[in-house]
Design a protein around this motif. Structure first.
Motif, mmCIF file in Angstrom:
data_model
loop_
_atom_site.group_PDB
_atom_site.id
_atom_site.type_symbol
_atom_site.label_atom_id
_atom_site.label_comp_id
_atom_site.label_asym_id
_atom_site.label_seq_id
_atom_site.Cartn_x
_atom_site.Cartn_y
_atom_site.Cartn_z
ATOM 1 N N ASN A 128 9.505 9.189 -12.461
ATOM 2 C CA ASN A 128 9.158 8.544 -11.193
ATOM 3 C C ASN A 128 7.666 8.416 -10.945
ATOM 4 O O ASN A 128 7.266 7.776 -9.973
ATOM 5 N N PHE A 129 6.849 8.987 -11.782
ATOM 6 C CA PHE A 129 5.444 9.086 -11.411
ATOM 7 C C PHE A 129 4.733 7.744 -11.393
ATOM 8 O O PHE A 129 3.849 7.524 -10.566
ATOM 9 N N GLU A 130 5.098 6.849 -12.279
ATOM 10 C CA GLU A 130 4.467 5.526 -12.261
ATOM 11 C C GLU A 130 4.769 4.809 -10.955
ATOM 12 O O GLU A 130 3.945 4.065 -10.433
ATOM 13 N N TRP A 131 5.972 5.031 -10.415
ATOM 14 C CA TRP A 131 6.304 4.446 -9.117
ATOM 15 C C TRP A 131 5.366 4.992 -8.052
ATOM 16 O O TRP A 131 4.835 4.249 -7.233
ATOM 17 N N PHE A 132 5.174 6.304 -8.077
ATOM 18 C CA PHE A 132 4.318 6.932 -7.073
ATOM 19 C C PHE A 132 2.875 6.431 -7.195
ATOM 20 O O PHE A 132 2.189 6.227 -6.199
ATOM 21 N N ARG A 133 2.420 6.213 -8.415
ATOM 22 C CA ARG A 133 1.057 5.727 -8.633
ATOM 23 C C ARG A 133 0.851 4.370 -7.940
ATOM 24 O O ARG A 133 -0.170 4.136 -7.285
ATOM 25 N N VAL A 134 1.833 3.502 -8.069
ATOM 26 C CA VAL A 134 1.751 2.186 -7.430
ATOM 27 C C VAL A 134 1.723 2.331 -5.913
ATOM 28 O O VAL A 134 0.939 1.680 -5.207
ATOM 29 N N ILE A 135 2.586 3.201 -5.374
ATOM 30 C CA ILE A 135 2.684 3.398 -3.931
ATOM 31 C C ILE A 135 1.375 3.928 -3.366
ATOM 32 O O ILE A 135 0.864 3.438 -2.357
ATOM 33 N N VAL A 136 0.797 4.941 -4.019
ATOM 34 C CA VAL A 136 -0.439 5.544 -3.524
ATOM 35 C C VAL A 136 -1.581 4.539 -3.520
ATOM 36 O O VAL A 136 -2.336 4.441 -2.546
ATOM 37 N N GLU A 177 -1.524 1.369 -3.196
ATOM 38 C CA GLU A 177 -1.379 0.379 -2.140
ATOM 39 C C GLU A 177 -1.585 0.991 -0.761
ATOM 40 O O GLU A 177 -2.156 0.366 0.130
ATOM 41 N N MET A 178 -1.158 2.239 -0.581
ATOM 42 C CA MET A 178 -1.333 2.883 0.727
ATOM 43 C C MET A 178 -2.801 3.042 1.102
ATOM 44 O O MET A 178 -3.162 3.017 2.272
ATOM 45 N N MET A 179 -3.654 3.195 0.103
ATOM 46 C CA MET A 179 -5.074 3.401 0.374
ATOM 47 C C MET A 179 -5.723 2.185 1.025
ATOM 48 O O MET A 179 -6.741 2.303 1.699
ATOM 49 N N VAL A 180 -5.135 1.013 0.825
ATOM 50 C CA VAL A 180 -5.745 -0.212 1.356
ATOM 51 C C VAL A 180 -4.842 -0.939 2.356
ATOM 52 O O VAL A 180 -5.196 -2.003 2.842
ATOM 53 N N ASN A 181 -3.691 -0.354 2.662
ATOM 54 C CA ASN A 181 -2.726 -1.014 3.527
ATOM 55 C C ASN A 181 -2.413 -0.124 4.729
ATOM 56 O O ASN A 181 -1.554 0.758 4.645
ATOM 57 N N PRO A 182 -3.099 -0.334 5.870
ATOM 58 C CA PRO A 182 -2.881 0.530 7.046
ATOM 59 C C PRO A 182 -1.439 0.515 7.540
ATOM 60 O O PRO A 182 -0.925 1.553 7.980
ATOM 61 N N GLU A 183 -0.784 -0.646 7.474
ATOM 62 C CA GLU A 183 0.603 -0.724 7.939
ATOM 63 C C GLU A 183 1.508 0.183 7.098
ATOM 64 O O GLU A 183 2.334 0.933 7.626
ATOM 65 N N LEU A 184 1.325 0.128 5.785
ATOM 66 C CA LEU A 184 2.142 0.949 4.899
ATOM 67 C C LEU A 184 1.843 2.429 5.101
ATOM 68 O O LEU A 184 2.752 3.262 5.085
ATOM 69 N N ARG A 185 0.558 2.764 5.327
ATOM 70 C CA ARG A 185 0.197 4.162 5.591
ATOM 71 C C ARG A 185 0.900 4.683 6.830
ATOM 72 O O ARG A 185 1.426 5.792 6.847
ATOM 73 N N GLY A 186 0.879 3.873 7.899
ATOM 74 C CA GLY A 186 1.504 4.293 9.137
ATOM 75 C C GLY A 186 3.001 4.471 8.987
ATOM 76 O O GLY A 186 3.580 5.450 9.487
ATOM 77 N N ARG A 187 3.639 3.550 8.294
ATOM 78 C CA ARG A 187 5.077 3.643 8.098
ATOM 79 C C ARG A 187 5.429 4.821 7.193
ATOM 80 O O ARG A 187 6.435 5.505 7.405
ATOM 81 N N PHE A 188 4.606 5.057 6.191
ATOM 82 C CA PHE A 188 4.829 6.206 5.306
ATOM 83 C C PHE A 188 4.755 7.508 6.102
ATOM 84 O O PHE A 188 5.591 8.394 5.962
ATOM 85 N N SER A 189 3.758 7.598 6.961
ATOM 86 C CA SER A 189 3.598 8.814 7.765
ATOM 87 C C SER A 189 4.795 9.041 8.675
ATOM 88 O O SER A 189 5.328 10.152 8.771
#
Length: 208
Positions: free
Chosen positions: A105-113, A115-127
């Protein structure tokens, strides 16, 4: 009622099928170059079917993380935490999220992280949708263990957040390409439990 239950199972299976296809596509092409059409083709469905389950690509990313988190939580048997020593409990608690982000699963997590660094909407939803439920689950697990073992459970929320920060820090360091961590990933829960309870220098030879 039976028909509704069957429909719900089919919808859940289709949602998982789409997410697993998205994971493969994002890992191969990268999040931004990949398209909804790429995901649909990999999943073997029409483009419009994707939008029946996910509103956009960021929603696919969040859904992917939720899927991994759900699978990790399903591996946790609350009864298995009863009767553990403090060290055993900490090691077991750390093992589940770290195992969830193993090689598969780690490659999936790498992609997610990334994108979260530059996407405020995704960061908020993740939180709100991923991190907070995980913290609540951790508080419940620690609370049960504390009650069973006569621990006062003082500063419970802070304890859980410190451990969560440790886990997230390790994941981020691995994202950055730390080969030593990657090679020892399976050993980390036990090593971390020893470090947390025995002190940083315990087991590392004579102290200076």
């Amino acid at each position: 009622m039976v028909k509704d239950a069957v429909q719900e199972q089919l919808a859940a299976a289709r949602r998982t099928q789409i997410l697993e296809a998205a994971a493969t596509v994002f890992a191969e092409k990268g999040f931004h170059p990949a398209t909804i059409r790429d995901v649909a083709r990999a999943a073997g469905v029409a483009d419009g079917t994707i939008y029946n389950y996910f509103e956009n690509k960021p929603a696919l990313l969040l859904g992917l993380f939720e899927l991994m988190s759900t699978r990790a939580r399903q591996n946790i048997d609350p009864a298995s935490l009863a009767g553990l020593s403090q060290r055993e409990f900490i090691a077991a608690y750390l093992a589940h999220p770290l195992r969830a982000f193993g090689a598969d699963n780690f490659e999936w997590f790498r992609v997610i992280v990334s994108e979260m660094m530059v996407n405020p909407e995704l960061r908020g939803r993740f939180s709100a949708q991923v991190l907070e439920p995980m913290l609540i689950g951790g508080e419940a697990a620690f609370g049960r263990w504390a009650t069973q073992n006569g621990d006062s459970g003082s500063r419970l929320k802070l304890r859980v957040r410190l451990l969560s920060s440790l886990i997230l820090g390790l994941l981020l360091q691995r994202v950055l390409g730390d080969e030593t961590l990657e090679a020892s990933w399976a050993e980390l829960p036990e090593l971390l439990a020893d470090l947390l309870l025995g002190g940083l220098l315990e087991g590392f030879g004579p102290q200076a």
